[in-house]
Scaffold this motif. Structure first.
Motif, PDB file in Angstrom:
ATOM      1  N   LEU A   2      15.769   4.192 -57.317  1.00  0.00           N
ATOM      2  CA  LEU A   2      16.100   6.184 -57.270  1.00  0.00           C
ATOM      3  C   LEU A   2      15.106   6.472 -57.194  1.00  0.00           C
ATOM      4  CD1 LEU A   2      18.285   8.134 -58.213  1.00  0.00           C
ATOM      5  CD2 LEU A   2      17.196   7.736 -60.695  1.00  0.00           C
ATOM      6  N   VAL A   3      15.231   7.173 -55.998  1.00  0.00           N
ATOM      7  CA  VAL A   3      14.475   8.364 -55.868  1.00  0.00           C
ATOM      8  C   VAL A   3      14.777   9.731 -55.980  1.00  0.00           C
ATOM      9  CG1 VAL A   3      13.347   9.779 -53.497  1.00  0.00           C
ATOM     10  CG2 VAL A   3      14.101   7.315 -53.620  1.00  0.00           C
ATOM     11  N   VAL A   4      13.577  10.503 -57.097  1.00  0.00           N
ATOM     12  CA  VAL A   4      13.184  12.089 -57.811  1.00  0.00           C
ATOM     13  C   VAL A   4      12.931  12.258 -56.497  1.00  0.00           C
ATOM     14  CG1 VAL A   4      13.264  12.885 -59.536  1.00  0.00           C
ATOM     15  CG2 VAL A   4      14.401  10.813 -59.769  1.00  0.00           C
ATOM     16  N   VAL A   5      13.528  13.755 -56.044  1.00  0.00           N
ATOM     17  CA  VAL A   5      12.448  14.816 -55.131  1.00  0.00           C
ATOM     18  C   VAL A   5      12.388  15.860 -55.560  1.00  0.00           C
ATOM     19  CG1 VAL A   5      12.281  15.636 -52.292  1.00  0.00           C
ATOM     20  CG2 VAL A   5      13.393  13.750 -52.966  1.00  0.00           C
ATOM     21  N   SER A   6      11.455  16.956 -55.746  1.00  0.00           N
ATOM     22  CA  SER A   6      11.538  18.307 -56.049  1.00  0.00           C
ATOM     23  C   SER A   6      11.019  19.324 -54.560  1.00  0.00           C
ATOM     24  CB  SER A   6       9.825  18.944 -56.410  1.00  0.00           C
ATOM     25  OG  SER A   6       9.761  19.688 -56.537  1.00  0.00           O
ATOM     26  N   THR A   7      10.985  20.316 -54.475  1.00  0.00           N
ATOM     27  CA  THR A   7      12.012  20.554 -52.858  1.00  0.00           C
ATOM     28  C   THR A   7      10.484  21.700 -52.928  1.00  0.00           C
ATOM     29  OG1 THR A   7      13.126  22.913 -54.350  1.00  0.00           O
ATOM     30  CG2 THR A   7      13.823  19.910 -52.264  1.00  0.00           C
ATOM     31  N   GLY A   8      10.045  21.727 -54.185  1.00  0.00           N
ATOM     32  CA  GLY A   8       8.221  22.344 -54.701  1.00  0.00           C
ATOM     33  C   GLY A   8       9.066  24.502 -54.328  1.00  0.00           C
ATOM     34  N   GLY A   9      10.760  24.091 -55.372  1.00  0.00           N
ATOM     35  CA  GLY A   9      10.692  25.913 -55.345  1.00  0.00           C
ATOM     36  C   GLY A   9      11.784  26.135 -54.700  1.00  0.00           C
ATOM     37  N   ARG A  10      11.752  25.273 -52.791  1.00  0.00           N
ATOM     38  CA  ARG A  10      12.124  26.032 -51.584  1.00  0.00           C
ATOM     39  C   ARG A  10      13.824  25.463 -52.519  1.00  0.00           C
ATOM     40  NH1 ARG A  10       8.910  23.515 -49.982  1.00  0.00           N
ATOM     41  NH2 ARG A  10       6.940  24.085 -49.160  1.00  0.00           N
ATOM     42  N   PRO A  11      15.239  26.100 -51.325  1.00  0.00           N
ATOM     43  CA  PRO A  11      16.518  25.991 -52.144  1.00  0.00           C
ATOM     44  C   PRO A  11      16.893  24.245 -51.821  1.00  0.00           C
ATOM     45  CG  PRO A  11      16.177  28.215 -51.119  1.00  0.00           C
ATOM     46  CD  PRO A  11      14.763  27.520 -51.399  1.00  0.00           C
ATOM     47  N   VAL A  12      17.245  23.426 -52.457  1.00  0.00           N
ATOM     48  CA  VAL A  12      17.911  22.567 -52.347  1.00  0.00           C
ATOM     49  C   VAL A  12      19.049  22.391 -51.170  1.00  0.00           C
ATOM     50  CG1 VAL A  12      19.554  20.470 -53.311  1.00  0.00           C
ATOM     51  CG2 VAL A  12      17.796  21.705 -54.923  1.00  0.00           C
TER      52      VAL A  12
END
Length: 143
Positions: A2-12
């Motif tokens: 399972l890969v969990v990613v943050s966009t760093g505040g940018r819209p998904v």
């Protein structure tokens, strides 16, 4: 995996899709809840995220060459707690290879856990107070 990613505040929604079934994305991630549950963290080598991962005993794959990231990433590699990809823009295959290396054996995780234990045992601000108290009289005596 399972890969969990943050966009760093940018819209998904700005991510090109469709994303694979094993990927979850959010603008921000609650490290305090996520890190105790993961096996490896891939990061741009920012000081805060790296420190939080190591405090939880999570090994890292880091790639960053801006601000202080060169030094932070180098220390991750030097400490044995992760892999420094030594670039700002790693190829996907390089990231995948590094993640597999970290997960393949216990050495990276063992080292990250040892650092977490050292962090927990460190005296923190009270230790800094002790050091400063010893240095100030020594400095005043030389003046």
């Amino acid at each position: 995996m399972l890969v969990v990613v943050s966009t760093g505040g940018r819209p998904v929604a700005d991510l090109p899709g469709p994303l694979p079934q094993n990927v979850r994305v959010a603008p921000y991630l609650p490290y305090d809840r996520l890190l105790p549950r993961i096996d490896v963290m891939v990061s741009n080598g920012g000081y805060g995220g790296v420190q939080q991962a190591l405090a939880q005993g999570v090994p890292l794959v880091v790639a960053g060459r801006t601000e202080d990231k060169v030094e932070v990433c180098a220390r991750v590699g030097w400490s044995g707690a992760g892999v420094d990809l030594r670039t700002n823009s790693p190829a996907p295959a390089a990231v995948a290879d590094a993640v597999h290396r970290v997960l393949a054996g216990a050495a990276y995780a063992d080292r990250a856990r040892a650092l977490a234990q050292a962090f927990a045992a460190a005296p923190g601000l009270s230790g800094l107070d002790d050091v400063l108290a010893r240095l100030v009289p020594a400095h005043a005596a030389r003046a």
